[in-house]
Design a protein around this motif. Structure first.
Motif, PDB file in Angstrom:
ATOM      1  N   VAL A 216     -51.290  59.381 -95.768  1.00 45.56           N
ATOM      2  CA  VAL A 216     -50.791  59.765 -94.440  1.00 45.56           C
ATOM      3  C   VAL A 216     -49.733  58.999 -93.705  1.00 45.56           C
ATOM      4  O   VAL A 216     -49.471  57.712 -94.346  1.00 45.56           O
ATOM      5  CB  VAL A 216     -52.179  59.764 -93.531  1.00 45.56           C
TER       6      VAL A 216
ATOM      7  N   MET B 189     -48.503  60.822 -85.773  1.00 45.29           N
ATOM      8  CA  MET B 189     -49.340  60.558 -86.867  1.00 45.29           C
ATOM      9  C   MET B 189     -49.004  61.823 -87.913  1.00 45.29           C
ATOM     10  O   MET B 189     -48.636  63.120 -87.179  1.00 45.29           O
ATOM     11  CB  MET B 189     -50.839  60.608 -86.484  1.00 45.29           C
TER      12      MET B 189
ATOM     13  N   PRO C 109     -63.481  61.372 -95.278  1.00 47.25           N
ATOM     14  CA  PRO C 109     -61.913  61.893 -95.423  1.00 47.25           C
ATOM     15  C   PRO C 109     -61.719  62.132 -96.831  1.00 47.25           C
ATOM     16  O   PRO C 109     -62.364  61.949 -97.647  1.00 47.25           O
ATOM     17  CB  PRO C 109     -61.185  60.671 -94.986  1.00 47.25           C
TER      18      PRO C 109
ATOM     19  N   ALA D 232     -56.031  64.847 -93.906  1.00 44.96           N
ATOM     20  CA  ALA D 232     -56.763  63.788 -94.424  1.00 44.96           C
ATOM     21  C   ALA D 232     -58.520  63.936 -93.853  1.00 44.96           C
ATOM     22  O   ALA D 232     -59.312  63.721 -94.701  1.00 44.96           O
ATOM     23  CB  ALA D 232     -56.387  62.547 -94.411  1.00 44.96           C
TER      24      ALA D 232
ATOM     25  N   PHE E 245     -55.897  54.466 -88.510  1.00 40.40           N
ATOM     26  CA  PHE E 245     -54.594  54.328 -89.354  1.00 40.40           C
ATOM     27  C   PHE E 245     -53.412  53.568 -88.545  1.00 40.40           C
ATOM     28  O   PHE E 245     -52.961  52.557 -88.968  1.00 40.40           O
ATOM     29  CB  PHE E 245     -54.185  55.556 -90.073  1.00 40.40           C
TER      30      PHE E 245
ATOM     31  N   THR F  32     -52.684  63.185 -90.952  1.00 38.83           N
ATOM     32  CA  THR F  32     -54.098  62.826 -90.695  1.00 38.83           C
ATOM     33  C   THR F  32     -55.073  63.963 -90.387  1.00 38.83           C
ATOM     34  O   THR F  32     -56.386  63.750 -90.818  1.00 38.83           O
ATOM     35  CB  THR F  32     -54.223  61.783 -89.380  1.00 38.83           C
ATOM     36  N   ASP F  33     -54.792  65.286 -90.106  1.00 34.92           N
ATOM     37  CA  ASP F  33     -55.568  66.146 -89.527  1.00 34.92           C
ATOM     38  C   ASP F  33     -56.050  66.872 -91.106  1.00 34.92           C
ATOM     39  O   ASP F  33     -57.020  67.356 -91.174  1.00 34.92           O
ATOM     40  CB  ASP F  33     -55.171  67.132 -88.792  1.00 34.92           C
TER      41      ASP F  33
ATOM     42  N   ALA G  95     -59.308  59.821 -87.473  1.00 35.43           N
ATOM     43  CA  ALA G  95     -58.680  58.701 -88.372  1.00 35.43           C
ATOM     44  C   ALA G  95     -57.508  58.277 -87.589  1.00 35.43           C
ATOM     45  O   ALA G  95     -57.031  57.157 -87.864  1.00 35.43           O
ATOM     46  CB  ALA G  95     -58.404  59.561 -89.546  1.00 35.43           C
ATOM     47  N   ASP G  96     -56.717  58.934 -86.655  1.00 33.23           N
ATOM     48  CA  ASP G  96     -55.553  58.274 -85.905  1.00 33.23           C
ATOM     49  C   ASP G  96     -55.738  56.956 -85.386  1.00 33.23           C
ATOM     50  O   ASP G  96     -54.907  56.027 -85.458  1.00 33.23           O
ATOM     51  CB  ASP G  96     -55.273  59.219 -84.871  1.00 33.23           C
TER      52      ASP G  96
ATOM     53  N   SER H 111     -56.480  63.939 -85.249  1.00 32.20           N
ATOM     54  CA  SER H 111     -57.895  63.549 -86.035  1.00 32.20           C
ATOM     55  C   SER H 111     -58.448  62.244 -85.489  1.00 32.20           C
ATOM     56  O   SER H 111     -57.754  61.332 -85.045  1.00 32.20           O
ATOM     57  CB  SER H 111     -57.446  63.395 -87.614  1.00 32.20           C
TER      58      SER H 111
ATOM     59  N   PRO I 293     -51.114  54.608 -96.701  1.00 33.85           N
ATOM     60  CA  PRO I 293     -50.170  55.009 -95.592  1.00 33.85           C
ATOM     61  C   PRO I 293     -48.885  54.370 -95.350  1.00 33.85           C
ATOM     62  O   PRO I 293     -48.795  53.234 -95.787  1.00 33.85           O
ATOM     63  CB  PRO I 293     -51.203  54.609 -94.395  1.00 33.85           C
TER      64      PRO I 293
END
Length: 236
Positions: free
Chosen positions: A170, A151, A165, A157, A49, A154-155, A45-46, A43, A21
């Motif tokens: 990202v 971000m 993922p 990923a 990360f 990430t959507d 994942a936000d 996401s 990242p």
């Protein structure tokens, strides 16, 4: 201790090595004191990360469902959420909303960073939606700056509904802190809260150049067809 281990020994190094990242504007994060990191939300994942790319401890308010699972999977989820700085909150509204506010204020009161998604939920289509005024009330009550964060990718990923993922880069873009001290003592004025929230959303839109739609993301989700509904419709 768990947070430090997850970020610096267990999860952090592995995630950084795999996804590589990138971050722009890290110097905009205040070196000390409480601050709200206001991010767009693309996401799940936000929440993983963003804290990894910031040197300071950071907490997010996460729905309590993540902490109530049973069995080994439930235990693993609780450990992961706690280890990545997530704090359980009840999103049912009413008194629960007040409790969420108090939890956030405690984080800010001890001088830590608090991550908030002003939209209140993940964007269903990559657009930026209208912000909820809870972030404004928290910023004014805690007397802390708000740092806009965007971000990136990430959507892609980790799209909504996907558990594993996609391996790709990202990014995180951090803007300059927003100072709302001119509204001190006005945290109960709903017009001021809306104005502050809109200013935060404008900063996010300019920072990330997302298309902005002035409606709540939750209302957009409510209008979307249920998964599989179109397919069922074709059989008729």
């Amino acid at each position: 201790m768990i947070y430090w281990l997850m970020k610096n020994v267990l999860i952090g190094p592995l995630v950084k090595a795999i996804f590589r990242p990138w971050v722009v504007g890290r110097d905009n994060v205040p070196a000390t004191g409480g601050a709200i990191m206001a991010s767009n939300h693309l996401s799940f994942a936000d929440s993983i990360f963003l804290p990894l790319m910031i040197d300071r401890r950071m907490s997010f308010l996460a729905k309590s469902d993540y902490f109530t699972g049973k069995g080994i999977k439930g235990w693993a989820t609780r450990m992961f959420m706690s280890g990545t700085g997530q704090l359980p909150i009840d999103r049912s509204g009413g008194k629960a909303s007040e409790a969420s506010l108090n939890t956030g204020l405690q984080v800010l009161g001890r001088g830590d960073l608090l991550g908030i998604y002003p939209e209140g939920t993940r964007s269903p289509d990559g657009k930026l939606y209208r912000g909820r005024t809870g972030i404004a009330r928290m910023a004014l009550e805690a007397k802390v700056p708000v740092v806009p964060v965007v971000m990136v990718d990430t959507d892609t990923a980790m799209p909504i509904g996907q558990r594993i993922p996609n391996v790709m880069r990202v990014g995180v873009v951090i803007g300059e802190p927003l100072d709302f001290s001119r509204f001190a003592g006005m945290e109960n004025d709903r017009y001021i809260l809306r104005s502050v929230t809109d200013e935060i959303m404008i900063a996010l839109q300019r920072l990330g150049a997302q298309y902005y739609d002035d409606v709540y993301a939750s209302s957009v989700k409510d209008r979307m067809p249920a998964p599989g509904s179109r397919r069922r419709g074709r059989r008729r």
